[in-house]
Design a protein around this motif. Structure first.
Motif, PDB file in Angstrom:
ATOM      1  N   VAL A 306       1.058  -1.240  -0.155  1.00 23.38           N
ATOM      2  CA  VAL A 306       0.319  -0.503  -0.111  1.00 23.38           C
ATOM      3  C   VAL A 306       0.820   1.413  -0.167  1.00 23.38           C
ATOM      4  O   VAL A 306       2.069   1.383   0.226  1.00 23.38           O
ATOM      5  CB  VAL A 306      -1.300   0.201   1.319  1.00 23.38           C
ATOM      6  CG1 VAL A 306      -2.196  -1.526   1.043  1.00 23.38           C
ATOM      7  CG2 VAL A 306       0.096   0.150   2.483  1.00 23.38           C
ATOM      8  N   PRO A 307       0.271   2.434  -0.236  1.00 26.39           N
ATOM      9  CA  PRO A 307       1.049   3.487  -0.621  1.00 26.39           C
ATOM     10  C   PRO A 307       1.337   3.411   1.008  1.00 26.39           C
ATOM     11  O   PRO A 307       1.349   3.653   1.710  1.00 26.39           O
ATOM     12  CB  PRO A 307       0.101   4.744  -0.914  1.00 26.39           C
ATOM     13  CG  PRO A 307      -0.652   3.731  -1.604  1.00 26.39           C
ATOM     14  CD  PRO A 307      -1.026   2.604  -0.741  1.00 26.39           C
ATOM     15  N   VAL A 308       2.446   4.589   1.222  1.00 22.90           N
ATOM     16  CA  VAL A 308       3.439   5.178   2.614  1.00 22.90           C
ATOM     17  C   VAL A 308       2.565   5.880   2.850  1.00 22.90           C
ATOM     18  O   VAL A 308       2.521   5.230   4.826  1.00 22.90           O
ATOM     19  CB  VAL A 308       4.666   5.812   1.868  1.00 22.90           C
ATOM     20  CG1 VAL A 308       4.276   7.355   1.868  1.00 22.90           C
ATOM     21  CG2 VAL A 308       5.104   6.288   3.170  1.00 22.90           C
ATOM     22  N   TRP A 309       1.837   6.412   3.076  1.00 21.09           N
ATOM     23  CA  TRP A 309       1.091   7.540   4.129  1.00 21.09           C
ATOM     24  C   TRP A 309      -0.170   5.855   4.291  1.00 21.09           C
ATOM     25  O   TRP A 309      -1.142   6.172   5.745  1.00 21.09           O
ATOM     26  CB  TRP A 309       0.118   7.933   3.350  1.00 21.09           C
ATOM     27  CG  TRP A 309      -0.587   8.112   2.278  1.00 21.09           C
ATOM     28  CD1 TRP A 309      -0.022   7.784   0.720  1.00 21.09           C
ATOM     29  CD2 TRP A 309      -1.801   7.644   2.768  1.00 21.09           C
ATOM     30  NE1 TRP A 309      -1.855   7.518  -0.034  1.00 21.09           N
ATOM     31  CE2 TRP A 309      -2.646   7.862   1.114  1.00 21.09           C
ATOM     32  CE3 TRP A 309      -3.989   7.343   3.424  1.00 21.09           C
ATOM     33  CZ2 TRP A 309      -3.829   7.152   1.126  1.00 21.09           C
ATOM     34  CZ3 TRP A 309      -5.173   7.381   3.089  1.00 21.09           C
ATOM     35  CH2 TRP A 309      -5.210   7.487   1.451  1.00 21.09           C
ATOM     36  N   VAL A 310      -0.399   4.940   4.133  1.00 26.02           N
ATOM     37  CA  VAL A 310      -1.765   3.847   4.149  1.00 26.02           C
ATOM     38  C   VAL A 310      -1.713   3.050   5.105  1.00 26.02           C
ATOM     39  O   VAL A 310      -2.080   2.289   6.164  1.00 26.02           O
ATOM     40  CB  VAL A 310      -1.634   3.277   2.889  1.00 26.02           C
ATOM     41  CG1 VAL A 310      -3.124   2.430   3.198  1.00 26.02           C
ATOM     42  CG2 VAL A 310      -3.116   4.338   2.222  1.00 26.02           C
ATOM     43  N   ALA A 311       0.407   2.494   5.044  1.00 25.76           N
ATOM     44  CA  ALA A 311       0.687   1.746   5.380  1.00 25.76           C
ATOM     45  C   ALA A 311       0.753   1.595   7.233  1.00 25.76           C
ATOM     46  O   ALA A 311       0.785   0.401   7.735  1.00 25.76           O
ATOM     47  CB  ALA A 311       2.319   1.692   5.422  1.00 25.76           C
ATOM     48  N   PRO A 312       0.500   2.644   7.685  1.00 25.22           N
ATOM     49  CA  PRO A 312       0.701   3.445   9.603  1.00 25.22           C
ATOM     50  C   PRO A 312      -0.312   2.951  10.038  1.00 25.22           C
ATOM     51  O   PRO A 312      -1.022   2.116  10.427  1.00 25.22           O
ATOM     52  CB  PRO A 312       1.664   4.674   9.395  1.00 25.22           C
ATOM     53  CG  PRO A 312       1.992   4.618   8.499  1.00 25.22           C
ATOM     54  CD  PRO A 312       1.467   3.612   6.514  1.00 25.22           C
ATOM     55  N   VAL A 313      -1.471   3.093   8.701  1.00 27.61           N
ATOM     56  CA  VAL A 313      -2.812   2.779   9.283  1.00 27.61           C
ATOM     57  C   VAL A 313      -3.240   1.377   9.570  1.00 27.61           C
ATOM     58  O   VAL A 313      -3.775   1.014  10.046  1.00 27.61           O
ATOM     59  CB  VAL A 313      -3.885   3.587   8.373  1.00 27.61           C
ATOM     60  CG1 VAL A 313      -5.742   3.566   9.314  1.00 27.61           C
ATOM     61  CG2 VAL A 313      -3.506   5.128   8.473  1.00 27.61           C
ATOM     62  N   LEU A 314      -2.974   0.664   8.031  1.00 27.72           N
ATOM     63  CA  LEU A 314      -3.011  -1.028   8.390  1.00 27.72           C
ATOM     64  C   LEU A 314      -1.929  -0.779   9.416  1.00 27.72           C
ATOM     65  O   LEU A 314      -2.934  -2.500   9.353  1.00 27.72           O
ATOM     66  CB  LEU A 314      -3.035  -0.847   6.758  1.00 27.72           C
ATOM     67  CG  LEU A 314      -3.034  -2.722   5.928  1.00 27.72           C
ATOM     68  CD1 LEU A 314      -4.850  -2.628   6.562  1.00 27.72           C
ATOM     69  CD2 LEU A 314      -2.540  -3.102   4.709  1.00 27.72           C
ATOM     70  N   ALA A 315      -0.814  -0.925   9.747  1.00 25.59           N
ATOM     71  CA  ALA A 315      -0.115  -1.792  10.599  1.00 25.59           C
ATOM     72  C   ALA A 315      -1.471  -1.240  11.681  1.00 25.59           C
ATOM     73  O   ALA A 315      -1.293  -2.116  12.710  1.00 25.59           O
ATOM     74  CB  ALA A 315       0.921  -1.375  10.260  1.00 25.59           C
ATOM     75  N   ILE A 316      -1.552  -0.879  12.264  1.00 25.79           N
ATOM     76  CA  ILE A 316      -2.239  -0.684  13.261  1.00 25.79           C
ATOM     77  C   ILE A 316      -3.728  -0.873  13.882  1.00 25.79           C
ATOM     78  O   ILE A 316      -3.988  -1.366  14.753  1.00 25.79           O
ATOM     79  CB  ILE A 316      -2.558   1.198  13.649  1.00 25.79           C
ATOM     80  CG1 ILE A 316      -1.016   1.852  14.042  1.00 25.79           C
ATOM     81  CG2 ILE A 316      -3.114   1.687  14.525  1.00 25.79           C
ATOM     82  CD1 ILE A 316      -1.510   3.075  14.079  1.00 25.79           C
ATOM     83  N   LEU A 317      -3.586  -1.200  12.246  1.00 24.17           N
ATOM     84  CA  LEU A 317      -5.597  -2.099  12.525  1.00 24.17           C
ATOM     85  C   LEU A 317      -5.041  -3.223  12.358  1.00 24.17           C
ATOM     86  O   LEU A 317      -5.533  -3.779  13.116  1.00 24.17           O
ATOM     87  CB  LEU A 317      -6.325  -1.489  10.732  1.00 24.17           C
ATOM     88  CG  LEU A 317      -7.124  -3.003  10.591  1.00 24.17           C
ATOM     89  CD1 LEU A 317      -8.838  -2.576  11.522  1.00 24.17           C
ATOM     90  CD2 LEU A 317      -7.585  -2.809   9.510  1.00 24.17           C
ATOM     91  N   ALA A 318      -4.479  -3.632  12.207  1.00 24.65           N
ATOM     92  CA  ALA A 318      -3.529  -5.507  12.341  1.00 24.65           C
ATOM     93  C   ALA A 318      -3.411  -5.541  13.656  1.00 24.65           C
ATOM     94  O   ALA A 318      -4.203  -6.463  13.672  1.00 24.65           O
ATOM     95  CB  ALA A 318      -2.651  -5.688  10.731  1.00 24.65           C
TER      96      ALA A 318
END
Length: 436
Positions: A306-318
Motif C-alpha cells: 500500500v502507499p506510504v501513508w496507508v501503511a501506518p494505518v493498516l499496521a495499526i488496524l492489523a
C-alpha cells in the motif's frame, strides 16, 4: 468435575486487600522488567561491549537451561508450600539482576543470565500455584485484573527506560538494572508481609511426582499454547522487521504498534478475560483468538503493498485486531492452564505450563524469521492459518480434558483459596527478567 477444596475464600473484588497486594506486587515487578528489558541489549553491547551474536548465544543458553527449573520447582511448591519457593526465587532474581552491573565477560554474562532464568522459571511455577488458590469466587476476573496491571507496569517501565536510552551513559543503564533488582526485592517484601505460609494440600493415593506428564489432555493443551505463543513475537519481532525492511512506513510506526498492542490489551483484558472462567469457555476463547490472528496476519503482510501513508494505518488496524486476539488467547490459556490442574499439584502443572510457553518463545525467532519472513506474503498467510488451526483445536482439547476429569466431584478448578488476609505473588508465563 473438579474437587472442591475446603477452607475459607479470600475476599474477591478489586477492593480485596489480599488481591490488591498481589496486584501491587505484580505491577511493581513488571515496572522493573519494563525498565530493564527495553534497554538490555544496548547495555550488554554498548556498555559491557559484548558482540550482539554473543549476547544472543548467551540468552539462548540461559533460556534453554531455565526450562529445567519448572517441574522441580513446581514439585517443591506442591510438597512444601508455594510461598517459600516463590519468595526464594524473588530473592535470587534480585541478586542475579544486581550482579549484571558487575559482569565484564561473556562467560560471566551467560552464567548470571542462566541463574536469572532458573530463578524466574521457578518463581513462575510457585507463583502460579498461589494465584490458583488466591482467585476468590471469580478467579478469571481476578487473573484478568492481574494481567491488566502487569501490562500497565511494563508500559510505564518502558516509558521510563526511554530517558536512560536517550542519555546513553553507563550510569543510566546501571540505574535501570538496579531499579529492576529493587523491583523484585519490593515485590518480595509485599508478598512476605501479605502472604501467610500457604500449606501444601494432601496428595491422593496414586499421586506421582511427574503426574502431569501422564496427563495427555493437559500435555496436548500446553503444546497448543506453546505454539500459539508465536503470536507474541509476531508483534514484537516479526512485524517491526517487516515494517522496516519491506515497507516505506515511517519508523515511528514501529513504536506506534507497540503502544497500540499494550493499550488494547490493558483496556480489554478485564472486560473480556472475566468472561472466561471454565475450561470449556477457555477452549472457545482459544478458537476466537485463532480466527482473529487469521485476519491480522494477512493485514500485516499487506502493509508492503500500500502507499506510504496507508501503511501506518493498516499496521495499526492489523495490530488492533491481533491484540484483541491476544486477550482471548491469554484468557483461554489461563482458564485451561489453571482449571485443568488438580488442586494438590498446581505447582507441578504450572511449572509444566510455563515450560511449554518458554519452549515456544525460544523457537519463535527461528520460525518467524527463518520461515515466515523468508516466504514473504505466503509466510504470513501460512502463519495465520497455523494460528487458526491451533485455535480450532482448542474446544476439542478442552472437551477431552473435561471428560477425563468427569469422575471427580465438585466444580472448583482452583481448589482451596488462601486464608483471608493473604495475597499471592504475581505469576505470568509471559514475564521474564532478561529479554533481548
Amino acid at each position: 468435575m473438579f474437587r472442591r477444596g475446603a477452607g475459607p475464600r479470600i475476599p474477591s473484588g478489586p477492593r480485596s486487600g489480599p488481591q490488591r497486594a498481589l496486584i501491587i506486587a505484580g505491577f511493581v515487578s513488571r515496572v522493573g522488567n519494563g525498565l530493564f528489558n527495553t534497554a538490555a541489549i544496548l547495555y550488554f553491547t554498548l556498555v559491557v561491549h559484548l558482540p550482539a551474536t554473543q549476547v544472543g548465544a548467551g540468552l539462548t543458553i540461559a533460556g534453554l537451561c531455565g526450562l529445567a527449573a519448572g517441574l522441580p520447582a513446581g514439585n517443591l511448591a506442591d510438597r512444601y508450600g508455594p510461598r517459600k519457593v516463590w519468595l526464594t526465587a524473588l530473592a535470587l532474581q534480585a541478586a542475579t539482576m544486581a550482579a549484571f552491573v558487575l559482569i565484564d565477560s561473556w562467560l560471566a554474562f551467560t552464567l548470571v543470565a542462566t541463574l536469572d532464568r532458573l530463578a524466574a522459571t521457578a518463581g513462575g511455577a510457585a507463583g502460579g500455584a498461589i494465584v490458583a488458590r488466591a482467585g476468590g469466587e471469580h478467579p478469571a476476573a481476578f487473573r484478568a485484573r492481574l494481567r491488566t496491571f502487569v501490562n500497565l507496569g511494563v508500559v510505564l517501565g518502558t516509558l521510563g527506560a526511554a530517558f536512560a536510552i536517550q542519555s546513553d551513559t553507563r550510569a543510566a543503564y546501571t540505574a535501570l538494572i538496579l531499579a529492576n533488582a529493587a523491583s523484585f526485592a519490593c515485590a518480595g517484601l509485599i508478598a512476605w508481609r501479605g502472604v501467610p505460609d500457604c500449606p501444601p494440600l494432601p496428595r491422593p493415593q496414586g499421586h506421582r511426582q511427574w503426574t502431569v506428564l501422564a496427563d495427555r489432555p493437559y500435555v496436548s493443551f500446553v503444546a497448543l499454547y506453546g505454539a500459539m505463543g508465536l503470536q507474541y513475537q509476531t508483534v514484537s519481532l516479526l512485524l517491526p522487521i517487516w515494517l522496516t525492511a519491506h515497507t516505506d512506513a515511517p519508523r515511528w510506526t514501529v513504536a506506534a504498534v507497540y503502544a497500540i498492542n499494550s493499550g488494547v490489551c490493558a483496556l480489554l483484558q478485564s472486560r473480556l478475560g472475566s468472561r472466561v472462567e471454565t475450561p470449556r469457555q477457555g477452549g472457545r476463547a482459544f478458537r476466537r483468538a485463532g480466527l482473529l490472528f487469521l485476519v491480522s496476519c494477512p493485514l500485516m503482510a499487506l502493509t508492503a503493498d500500500v502507499p506510504v501513508w496507508v501503511a501506518p494505518v493498516l499496521a495499526i488496524l492489523a495490530v488492533s485486531v491481533h491484540s484483541v486476539g491476544e486477550v482471548w488467547e491469554s484468557s483461554g490459556g489461563f482458564a485451561l492452564g489453571y482449571g485443568l490442574a488438580p488442586d494438590h499439584a498446581q505447582g507441578q502443572y504450572q511449572g509444566f505450563f510455563g515450560l511449554g510457553f518458554d519452549a515456544g518463545q525460544a523457537l519463535a525467532p527461528l520460525v518467524l524469521t527463518g520461515v515466515v519472513l523468508a516466504l514473504g506474503h505466503g509466510g504470513w498467510l501460512l502463519l495465520g492459518l497455523l494460528f487458526a488451526g491451533l485455535g480450532v483445536a482448542g474446544p476439542p482439547v478442552a472437551a477431552w480434558a473435561e471428560q477425563t476429569r468427569s469422575g471427580q466431584s465438585g466444580s472448583d478448578p482452583a481448589g482451596p483459596a488462601l486464608p483471608a488476609g493473604s495475597a499471592g505473588p504475581a505469576a505470568d508465563p509471559e514475564a521474564s527478567s532478561v529479554e533481548a
